[in-house]
Design a protein around this motif. Structure first.
Motif, PDB file in Angstrom:
ATOM      1  N   HIS A 206      -2.255   6.605  -7.838  1.00 27.47           N
ATOM      2  CA  HIS A 206      -3.337   7.545  -8.009  1.00 27.47           C
ATOM      3  C   HIS A 206      -3.361   8.866  -7.204  1.00 27.47           C
ATOM      4  CE1 HIS A 206      -6.746   8.409  -4.286  1.00 27.47           C
ATOM      5  NE2 HIS A 206      -7.424   8.801  -5.783  1.00 27.47           N
ATOM      6  N   ARG A 207      -2.456   9.092  -6.333  1.00 26.04           N
ATOM      7  CA  ARG A 207      -1.172  10.559  -5.951  1.00 26.04           C
ATOM      8  C   ARG A 207      -1.142  11.125  -6.727  1.00 26.04           C
ATOM      9  NH1 ARG A 207       3.054  11.362  -4.113  1.00 26.04           N
ATOM     10  NH2 ARG A 207       3.984   8.994  -3.960  1.00 26.04           N
TER      11      ARG A 207
ATOM     12  N   GLY B 205     -14.660   6.825 -11.423  1.00 28.71           N
ATOM     13  CA  GLY B 205     -15.080   5.634 -12.144  1.00 28.71           C
ATOM     14  C   GLY B 205     -13.170   5.537 -13.158  1.00 28.71           C
ATOM     15  N   ALA B 206     -12.145   6.053 -12.696  1.00 27.39           N
ATOM     16  CA  ALA B 206     -11.421   5.275 -13.571  1.00 27.39           C
ATOM     17  C   ALA B 206     -10.707   4.024 -12.520  1.00 27.39           C
ATOM     18  CB  ALA B 206     -10.041   6.557 -13.273  1.00 27.39           C
ATOM     19  N   VAL B 207     -10.170   2.984 -13.218  1.00 26.09           N
ATOM     20  CA  VAL B 207      -9.885   1.745 -12.642  1.00 26.09           C
ATOM     21  C   VAL B 207      -7.998   2.032 -13.142  1.00 26.09           C
ATOM     22  CG1 VAL B 207      -8.982  -0.746 -13.421  1.00 26.09           C
ATOM     23  CG2 VAL B 207     -11.993   0.650 -13.979  1.00 26.09           C
ATOM     24  N   LEU B 208      -7.407   1.871 -11.754  1.00 28.52           N
ATOM     25  CA  LEU B 208      -5.907   1.820 -11.917  1.00 28.52           C
ATOM     26  C   LEU B 208      -5.674   0.509 -11.233  1.00 28.52           C
ATOM     27  CD1 LEU B 208      -5.354   4.937  -9.294  1.00 28.52           C
ATOM     28  CD2 LEU B 208      -5.965   4.851 -11.657  1.00 28.52           C
ATOM     29  N   ILE B 209      -4.865   0.269 -12.884  1.00 28.80           N
ATOM     30  CA  ILE B 209      -3.942  -1.114 -12.264  1.00 28.80           C
ATOM     31  C   ILE B 209      -2.753  -0.742 -11.925  1.00 28.80           C
ATOM     32  CG2 ILE B 209      -2.881  -3.439 -13.640  1.00 28.80           C
ATOM     33  CD1 ILE B 209      -6.396  -2.846 -14.144  1.00 28.80           C
ATOM     34  N   GLY B 210      -1.860  -1.067 -10.890  1.00 27.39           N
ATOM     35  CA  GLY B 210      -0.494  -1.053 -10.355  1.00 27.39           C
ATOM     36  C   GLY B 210       0.319  -2.302 -10.272  1.00 27.39           C
ATOM     37  N   SER B 211       1.562  -1.920 -10.281  1.00 27.29           N
ATOM     38  CA  SER B 211       2.286  -3.136 -10.393  1.00 27.29           C
ATOM     39  C   SER B 211       2.451  -4.025 -11.344  1.00 27.29           C
ATOM     40  CB  SER B 211       2.506  -3.073  -9.075  1.00 27.29           C
ATOM     41  OG  SER B 211       2.542  -2.726  -7.891  1.00 27.29           O
ATOM     42  N   HIS B 212       2.344  -3.387 -12.741  1.00 24.05           N
ATOM     43  CA  HIS B 212       2.055  -4.149 -13.749  1.00 24.05           C
ATOM     44  C   HIS B 212       1.401  -5.337 -13.785  1.00 24.05           C
ATOM     45  CE1 HIS B 212       5.951  -2.642 -15.629  1.00 24.05           C
ATOM     46  NE2 HIS B 212       6.193  -2.778 -13.751  1.00 24.05           N
ATOM     47  N   GLY B 213      -0.232  -4.746 -13.350  1.00 22.24           N
ATOM     48  CA  GLY B 213      -1.342  -6.617 -13.021  1.00 22.24           C
ATOM     49  C   GLY B 213      -1.378  -6.548 -11.557  1.00 22.24           C
ATOM     50  N   ALA B 214      -0.603  -6.460 -10.741  1.00 26.06           N
ATOM     51  CA  ALA B 214      -0.868  -7.551  -8.963  1.00 26.06           C
ATOM     52  C   ALA B 214      -1.835  -6.578  -9.042  1.00 26.06           C
ATOM     53  CB  ALA B 214       0.780  -7.613  -9.235  1.00 26.06           C
ATOM     54  N   GLU B 215      -2.083  -5.540  -8.718  1.00 20.62           N
ATOM     55  CA  GLU B 215      -2.713  -4.633  -7.683  1.00 20.62           C
ATOM     56  C   GLU B 215      -3.986  -4.086  -9.030  1.00 20.62           C
ATOM     57  OE1 GLU B 215      -0.447  -2.143  -4.250  1.00 20.62           O
ATOM     58  OE2 GLU B 215       0.636  -1.587  -5.955  1.00 20.62           O
TER      59      GLU B 215
ATOM     60  N   ALA C  89      -8.088  -1.342  -8.458  1.00 18.39           N
ATOM     61  CA  ALA C  89      -8.700  -0.466  -7.932  1.00 18.39           C
ATOM     62  C   ALA C  89      -9.717   0.342  -8.636  1.00 18.39           C
ATOM     63  CB  ALA C  89      -7.909   0.185  -6.174  1.00 18.39           C
ATOM     64  N   GLN C  90     -10.742   0.646  -8.343  1.00 15.39           N
ATOM     65  CA  GLN C  90     -11.398   1.504  -8.836  1.00 15.39           C
ATOM     66  C   GLN C  90     -11.526   2.712  -7.869  1.00 15.39           C
ATOM     67  OE1 GLN C  90     -14.826  -0.211 -10.680  1.00 15.39           O
ATOM     68  NE2 GLN C  90     -16.131   1.807 -11.113  1.00 15.39           N
ATOM     69  N   VAL C  91     -11.865   4.293  -8.760  1.00 19.00           N
ATOM     70  CA  VAL C  91     -11.017   5.586  -8.256  1.00 19.00           C
ATOM     71  C   VAL C  91     -13.409   5.910  -8.036  1.00 19.00           C
ATOM     72  CG1 VAL C  91     -11.045   8.185  -8.241  1.00 19.00           C
ATOM     73  CG2 VAL C  91      -9.352   6.388  -8.990  1.00 19.00           C
ATOM     74  N   ALA C  92     -12.996   5.762  -6.342  1.00 19.58           N
ATOM     75  CA  ALA C  92     -14.553   6.327  -5.526  1.00 19.58           C
ATOM     76  C   ALA C  92     -14.807   8.198  -5.114  1.00 19.58           C
ATOM     77  CB  ALA C  92     -14.880   5.571  -5.199  1.00 19.58           C
ATOM     78  N   PRO C  93     -15.554   8.346  -5.287  1.00 21.92           N
ATOM     79  CA  PRO C  93     -15.771   9.542  -4.268  1.00 21.92           C
ATOM     80  C   PRO C  93     -15.615  10.075  -3.386  1.00 21.92           C
ATOM     81  CG  PRO C  93     -18.279   9.548  -5.428  1.00 21.92           C
ATOM     82  CD  PRO C  93     -16.931   7.802  -5.847  1.00 21.92           C
ATOM     83  N   HIS C  94     -15.256   8.208  -2.688  1.00 20.85           N
ATOM     84  CA  HIS C  94     -14.463   8.997  -1.118  1.00 20.85           C
ATOM     85  C   HIS C  94     -12.915   8.614  -1.252  1.00 20.85           C
ATOM     86  CE1 HIS C  94     -15.609   4.695  -2.065  1.00 20.85           C
ATOM     87  NE2 HIS C  94     -14.554   4.453  -0.805  1.00 20.85           N
TER      88      HIS C  94
END
Length: 259
Positions: free
Chosen positions: A72-73, A80-90, A92-97
């Protein structure tokens, strides 16, 4: 861009809702010796923002081996983008906050194995120039990009052996060995996201051997793009991150024209 790839973009642009799932390092951002310097080009960032702004037609996801917070950083993904981290283990979705994330919960046994993995992998790196260890919420990673070939050839097999002893999932990528105490891979993450979103087609792009898990789950209605050299099951290939940016710009233009 080849005529065949351009025709494939025409085809998937006409099959909303479309899932665009992309690796980050080596796909959107050129590979760097210092991972903190990874940034996607302005063209790629603008194309992703334009695509994410049409959620009825397109959903954008970044699917990376990086820990979620680092992804993310460094990627600065659009809202609105979906973030999949650690090859699928994590995930999240990017929100305005900020990030709406799904936290990883390890049981006692998994937490103990993660701790032991960290200690054992630190021993692999100790005394070897250019080898360093990264700890994630559910995995430990041994990086060898900055090491000499001789050192890399010693460190990676040791890390793999420890991984097969203690890990639930072991991934051997470009100059990296990642061992997770959870079972996760990019293919499973893409499949789950496709099903959840009801996507009629998926575009997946990646450069590493770990991205082959995602290419393998694509269907005839989808589009896989390998970035750079190396064996792949993806149907299409582009030379580098700049060429991949051109693909995203072209897709954004097609989606806007249909919308």
């Amino acid at each position: 861009m080849s005529e065949l790839l351009a025709a494939a973009l025409d085809r998937i642009a006409e099959r909303p809702p479309l899932l665009i799932a992309l690796d980050f390092d080596g796909t959107l951002a050129p590979l760097q010796d210092d991972p903190e310097q990874s940034r996607m080009s302005d063209d790629a960032a603008q194309a992703l923002a334009a695509l994410a702004a049409r959620p009825e037609q397109v959903r954008v996801a970044l699917v990376s081996g990086r820990a979620l917070g680092d992804l993310h950083r460094l990627a600065h993904p659009p809202v609105g983008a979906v973030l999949i981290g650690s090859h699928g283990a994590e995930r999240a979705q990017v929100a305005p906050h900020g990030l709406d994330r799904q936290d990883i919960r390890l049981d006692e046994g998994q937490a103990d194995r993660l701790s032991e993995l960290g200690s054992r992998m630190q021993a692999v790196a100790r005394g070897r120039d250019g080898v360093w260890v990264e700890t994630k919420p559910a995995a430990v990673v041994v990086h060898t990009r900055l090491a000499e070939e001789r050192v890399r050839a010693e460190a990676e097999p040791e890390a793999l052996a420890i991984g097969h002893e203690l890990g639930s999932a072991v991934l051997h990528g470009k100059n990296v060995v990642e061992v997770s105490v959870l079972t996760a891979d990019k293919g499973s993450a893409v499949t789950a996201l496709r099903d959840e979103l009801g996507a009629r087609a998926v575009l997946y792009a990646g450069d590493d051997v770990t991205d082959e898990h995602a290419f393998e789950v694509l269907t005839a209605d989808d589009l896989g793009v390998k970035v750079g050299d190396g064996d792949t099951v993806a149907a299409y290939r582009v030379a580098d991150t700049e060429a991949m940016s051109d693909v995203l710009v072209a897709l954004a233009e097609r989606v806007a024209g249909i919308g």
